[in-house]
Design an enzyme around this catalytic site. Structure first.
Site, PDB file in Angstrom:
ATOM      1  N   SER A 255     -44.873  36.935  81.486  1.00 49.37           N
ATOM      2  CA  SER A 255     -45.660  37.568  80.432  1.00 49.37           C
ATOM      3  C   SER A 255     -46.334  38.835  80.966  1.00 49.37           C
ATOM      4  O   SER A 255     -45.667  39.801  81.321  1.00 49.37           O
ATOM      5  CB  SER A 255     -46.662  36.565  79.856  1.00 49.37           C
TER       6      SER A 255
ATOM      7  N   HIS B 215     -47.169  35.428  72.073  1.00 50.52           N
ATOM      8  CA  HIS B 215     -45.717  35.172  72.095  1.00 50.52           C
ATOM      9  C   HIS B 215     -45.239  34.463  70.832  1.00 50.52           C
ATOM     10  O   HIS B 215     -44.369  33.599  70.882  1.00 50.52           O
ATOM     11  CB  HIS B 215     -45.327  34.394  73.356  1.00 50.52           C
TER      12      HIS B 215
END
Length: 306
Positions: free
Chosen positions: A90, A196
């Site tokens: 990420s 996400h």
């Protein structure tokens, strides 16, 4: 033959005091912290080095983590430890791109400052949530979530550990359902939004505009993208993949499996915490894993890897 990868953790690994010993012991690391402080609109060193509440706020966490990870990387490379490939979970992907040569360090730090602000403001507080799911396969989780509205998979971390994301009530209902059909545990995460998930698609589109204003450079080595779990070798791919990463699942297990298939047999986790090292132990027990979060870790790793 050793093939080495640098891997970088994401948000959640941060801790007070991170990077302070690198600032004190390395002029190169110290310069990066100083340059970041000058470029940002807040005192980054204060946030990284001292106990404070801001360190856990997304808009501050992201530049603090990337600066710390890249300062540590400077020290490692000065000692002669250099990767053949990089990846980051990420937020950590920005450090990975910089370490691979695609972004200048300061540009990566400024980008994640904007990324943090966009993510923090994408969904009103309380309307989004995330939850870890333990003890299910990816296939089983995908099957159970099929047809459920407003909840999707955020992270494929390692065998038996994934994360779901979406609207608060949908995530809560999904967690109860998953426990009923075989999940060992479901653990709500202390985050400020449904990261996400498709709810951050607009934030990703705004981030794309910021990335397009930033100069991207030819990659010296490949990095592996979260969105595809495949290596990136062309700078023309970077903007699209980073912007999509905000609203797409993080395919971390698949990323590690891909790198191992590409011949990587030694991983160096750079940054606070040992989250990625823990994931790797569950993905593959045969690879070598080093962890860099303190000055002593550098001395030990450099001695063995050079």
């Amino acid at each position: 033959m050793r093939k080495l990868a640098f891997i970088y953790p994401g948000q959640g690994a941060q801790k007070a005091g991170m990077g302070a010993d690198f600032y004190e012991n390395s002029p190169a690391a110290g310069r990066l912290f100083d340059e970041a402080c000058e470029a940002l609109d807040f005192d980054l060193k204060e946030i990284c080095f001292k106990e404070n509440e801001k360190l856990n706020e997304t808009q501050y966490t992201q530049p603090a983590m990337v600066t710390t990870c890249l300062a540590m990387t400077r020290v490692l490379t000065e000692r002669g430890v250099r990767p053949d490939m990089t990846a980051g979970l990420s937020l950590g992907e920005y450090a990975a791109v910089a370490a691979a040569g695609g972004l200048k360090e300061l540009d990566a730090i400024l980008l994640v400052r904007k990324r943090g602000l966009l993510m923090e403001h994408a969904v009103p507080a309380g309307e989004g949530a995330m939850c870890a799911v333990l003890g299910m396969t990816g296939e089983a989780l995908e099957r159970e979530l099929k047809g459920m509205a407003d909840v999707t998979i955020a992270n494929y971390n390692c065998p038996g550990q994934m994360v779901i994301t979406g609207k608060t009530e949908a995530v809560r209902a999904a967690a109860e359902h998953l426990k009923a059909v075989g999940a060992k545990r479901t653990i709500p995460l202390n985050v400020s939004g449904p990261f996400h998930s498709p709810f951050l698609q607009t934030a990703g589109e705004e981030l794309r505009k910021e990335i397009e204003k930033t100069k991207l450079h030819p990659l010296r080595i490949p990095y592996v993208a979260n969105v595809t779990a495949e290596k990136v070798e062309r700078r023309e791919e970077i903007a699209d993949l980073l912007s999509k990463g905000v609203s797409s699942p993080v395919k971390w297990q698949q990323t590690m499996e891909y790198m191992i298939a590409e011949g990587v047999n030694t991983f160096v986790e750079i940054g606070p915490g040992r989250t990625l090292s823990g994931f790797l132990k569950k993905i593959n027990t045969e690879v070598s894993v080093y962890h860099i979060s303190s000055w002593e870790d550098v001395e030990r790793a450099a001695g063995e890897l050079c």
